[in-house]
Design a protein around this motif. Structure first.
Motif, PDB file in Angstrom:
ATOM      1  N   UNK A 175       0.833  -1.200   0.000  1.00 22.91           N
ATOM      2  CA  UNK A 175       0.000   0.000   0.000  1.00 22.91           C
ATOM      3  C   UNK A 175       0.870   1.253   0.000  1.00 22.91           C
ATOM      4  N   UNK A 176       0.331   2.322  -0.533  1.00 20.92           N
ATOM      5  CA  UNK A 176       0.957   3.641  -0.448  1.00 20.92           C
ATOM      6  C   UNK A 176       0.483   4.259   0.872  1.00 20.92           C
ATOM      7  N   UNK A 177       1.127   3.810   1.972  1.00 21.73           N
ATOM      8  CA  UNK A 177       0.629   4.176   3.306  1.00 21.73           C
ATOM      9  C   UNK A 177       0.617   5.684   3.531  1.00 21.73           C
ATOM     10  N   UNK A 248      -6.977   7.182  -1.821  1.00 21.99           N
ATOM     11  CA  UNK A 248      -5.965   6.139  -1.801  1.00 21.99           C
ATOM     12  C   UNK A 248      -5.551   5.805  -3.220  1.00 21.99           C
ATOM     13  N   UNK A 249      -4.390   5.191  -3.358  1.00 25.47           N
ATOM     14  CA  UNK A 249      -3.922   4.802  -4.695  1.00 25.47           C
ATOM     15  C   UNK A 249      -4.817   3.723  -5.293  1.00 25.47           C
ATOM     16  N   UNK A 250      -5.149   2.716  -4.466  1.00 32.20           N
ATOM     17  CA  UNK A 250      -5.914   1.562  -4.942  1.00 32.20           C
ATOM     18  C   UNK A 250      -7.283   1.502  -4.276  1.00 32.20           C
ATOM     19  N   UNK A 251      -8.265   1.039  -5.031  1.00 29.34           N
ATOM     20  CA  UNK A 251      -9.562   0.653  -4.486  1.00 29.34           C
ATOM     21  C   UNK A 251      -9.860  -0.759  -4.958  1.00 29.34           C
ATOM     22  N   UNK A 252     -10.102  -1.648  -3.995  1.00 29.57           N
ATOM     23  CA  UNK A 252     -10.457  -3.042  -4.278  1.00 29.57           C
ATOM     24  C   UNK A 252     -11.840  -3.312  -3.698  1.00 29.57           C
ATOM     25  N   UNK A 253     -12.526  -4.301  -4.265  1.00 22.36           N
ATOM     26  CA  UNK A 253     -13.827  -4.694  -3.741  1.00 22.36           C
ATOM     27  C   UNK A 253     -13.930  -6.215  -3.817  1.00 22.36           C
ATOM     28  N   UNK A 276      -6.030   5.825 -17.160  1.00 23.89           N
ATOM     29  CA  UNK A 276      -4.834   5.238 -16.554  1.00 23.89           C
ATOM     30  C   UNK A 276      -4.972   5.015 -15.054  1.00 23.89           C
ATOM     31  N   UNK A 277      -6.159   5.246 -14.508  1.00 28.75           N
ATOM     32  CA  UNK A 277      -6.412   4.926 -13.106  1.00 28.75           C
ATOM     33  C   UNK A 277      -7.172   3.607 -12.952  1.00 28.75           C
ATOM     34  N   UNK A 278      -7.336   2.869 -14.036  1.00 30.55           N
ATOM     35  CA  UNK A 278      -8.093   1.613 -13.947  1.00 30.55           C
ATOM     36  C   UNK A 278      -7.264   0.552 -13.234  1.00 30.55           C
ATOM     37  N   UNK A 300      -6.451   1.867  -9.632  1.00 27.62           N
ATOM     38  CA  UNK A 300      -5.075   2.122  -9.213  1.00 27.62           C
ATOM     39  C   UNK A 300      -4.672   3.473  -9.789  1.00 27.62           C
ATOM     40  N   UNK A 301      -4.702   4.490  -8.927  1.00 27.06           N
ATOM     41  CA  UNK A 301      -4.383   5.849  -9.359  1.00 27.06           C
ATOM     42  C   UNK A 301      -2.889   6.039  -9.547  1.00 27.06           C
ATOM     43  N   UNK A 302      -2.569   6.953 -10.419  1.00 30.53           N
ATOM     44  CA  UNK A 302      -1.204   7.456 -10.487  1.00 30.53           C
ATOM     45  C   UNK A 302      -1.107   8.717  -9.634  1.00 30.53           C
ATOM     46  N   UNK A 303       0.121   9.088  -9.302  1.00 33.08           N
ATOM     47  CA  UNK A 303       0.330  10.327  -8.546  1.00 33.08           C
ATOM     48  C   UNK A 303      -0.078  11.533  -9.390  1.00 33.08           C
TER      49      UNK A 303
END
Length: 327
Positions: A175-177, A248-253, A276-278, A300-303
């Motif tokens: 994770x990108x804590x 957050x960088x990632x979202x999971x479900x 590009x955030x898919x 999954x986001x980029x910065x």
């Protein structure tokens, strides 16, 4: 970081005889493991916190196998679909897990260890004594140093003091804590937090939900015909949506398909295509399909990371949604 010169004795290795089945091995026992260093990890296959540890534990199993280390997984299921042995077997095989795994459907081994976490690691010496433990993710260097310490203590010479080289990707990426500000979010009412839809959750009965006027960070809502139960929320008519405002960088479900088969879904971020955030489970058009019960990476986001609103629309009825997790 190095392991301490001495490790305390935390107690004997508890019994492993409560397993309902074993994968990749005949049943193991504390007596049969005497003379080997053992690493026991509690897991459940849809848990993002465990998934992010997999490359490290798998690498330890491979590196230290010839030195006499036995890595043992204990699969104690969080959700109903994780009681399905074939689903467990398929998930673990897909991740290249070849070390022994005890199927702990009745939580007998969990209780024997007095465990309370996914994931949890217990390190056992050649005399069958627990000498160290770690709950949660990270601390990989110290954990590997403990393995090396126990090997040296047992008399194994020429222990490789280097650390495994691991380059996690996909759902296994840490994770990108520093930029994670949204906690895991359960959709079943037993542990649900942050629901912001008009009228609140209606428990154990089919209801039509309407869109929330506004979502603040960490709020979520339902749209369409859903039944909210203690452990999961089930879509009763096609076209229902789940909306979440997160940071957050990632979202999971964690999702499971309905009885009628795969469920198609579409992801939108702030109203548009994910681009590009898919996430891994979403194509260029923001579309995907729930084929098996598991964790699905949707974003999954980029910065730079910012507050975003994700909207998941399901084209088919029957999907079960369990928990959002983030990274």
């Amino acid at each position: 970081m190095t392991a301490p010169a001495r490790l305390p004795v935390e107690g004997p290795l508890p019994a492993l005889d409560g397993a309902t089945a074993w994968l990749n091995s005949a049943p193991l026992t504390p007596a049969g493991l005497r003379g080997t260093v053992a690493v026991v990890q509690f897991c459940t296959f849809s848990c993002i916190n465990w998934l992010r540890t997999v490359p490290y534990v798998r690498a330890w199993a491979e590196k230290y196998r010839d030195d006499g280390v036995t890595v043992i997984g204990v699969h104690s299921p969080e959700f109903p679909f994780e009681h399905d042995e074939q689903e467990v077997r398929s998930a673990l095989e897909g991740m290249g897990i070849r070390y022994p795994v005890a199927i702990d459907d009745d939580f007998a081994i969990w209780r024997a260890f007095d465990n309370a976490y996914w994931p949890a690691l217990y390190f056992v010496d050649v005399e069958g004594r627990v000498r160290h433990h770690h709950f949660g993710e990270e601390d990989y260097e110290r954990s590997e140093r403990v393995i090396q310490h126990l090997l040296r203590e047992s008399g194994v010479g020429d222990v490789d003091e280097g650390l495994v080289s691991v380059t996690p990707d996909g759902v296994h990426l840490a994770a990108d804590w520093a930029d994670l500000r949204t906690p895991e979010t359960y959709t079943g009412y037993a542990r649900a937090t942050g629901f912001a839809g008009p009228g609140g959750l209606r428990l154990d009965r089919r209801s039509v939900y309407v869109a929330a006027e506004r979502l603040r960070r960490n709020d979520w809502a339902l749209v369409g015909d859903w039944t909210v139960r203690a452990r999961a929320t089930t879509l009763d008519e096609p076209g229902g949506r789940i909306v979440h405002r997160f940071h957050g960088r990632d979202l999971n479900l964690v999702l499971a398909p309905g009885a009628e088969g795969p469920v198609r879904f579409r992801v939108r971020i702030d109203g548009g295509l994910p681009d590009d955030a898919r996430g891994l489970d979403v194509d260029e058009q923001g579309e995907g399909s729930v084929v098996r019960p598991r964790l699905y990476q949707l974003v999954r986001q980029r910065q730079p990371i910012a507050d975003r609103t994700v909207e998941i629309t399901f084209a088919d009825a029957g999907v079960e949604a369990y928990v959002f997790t983030f990274g």
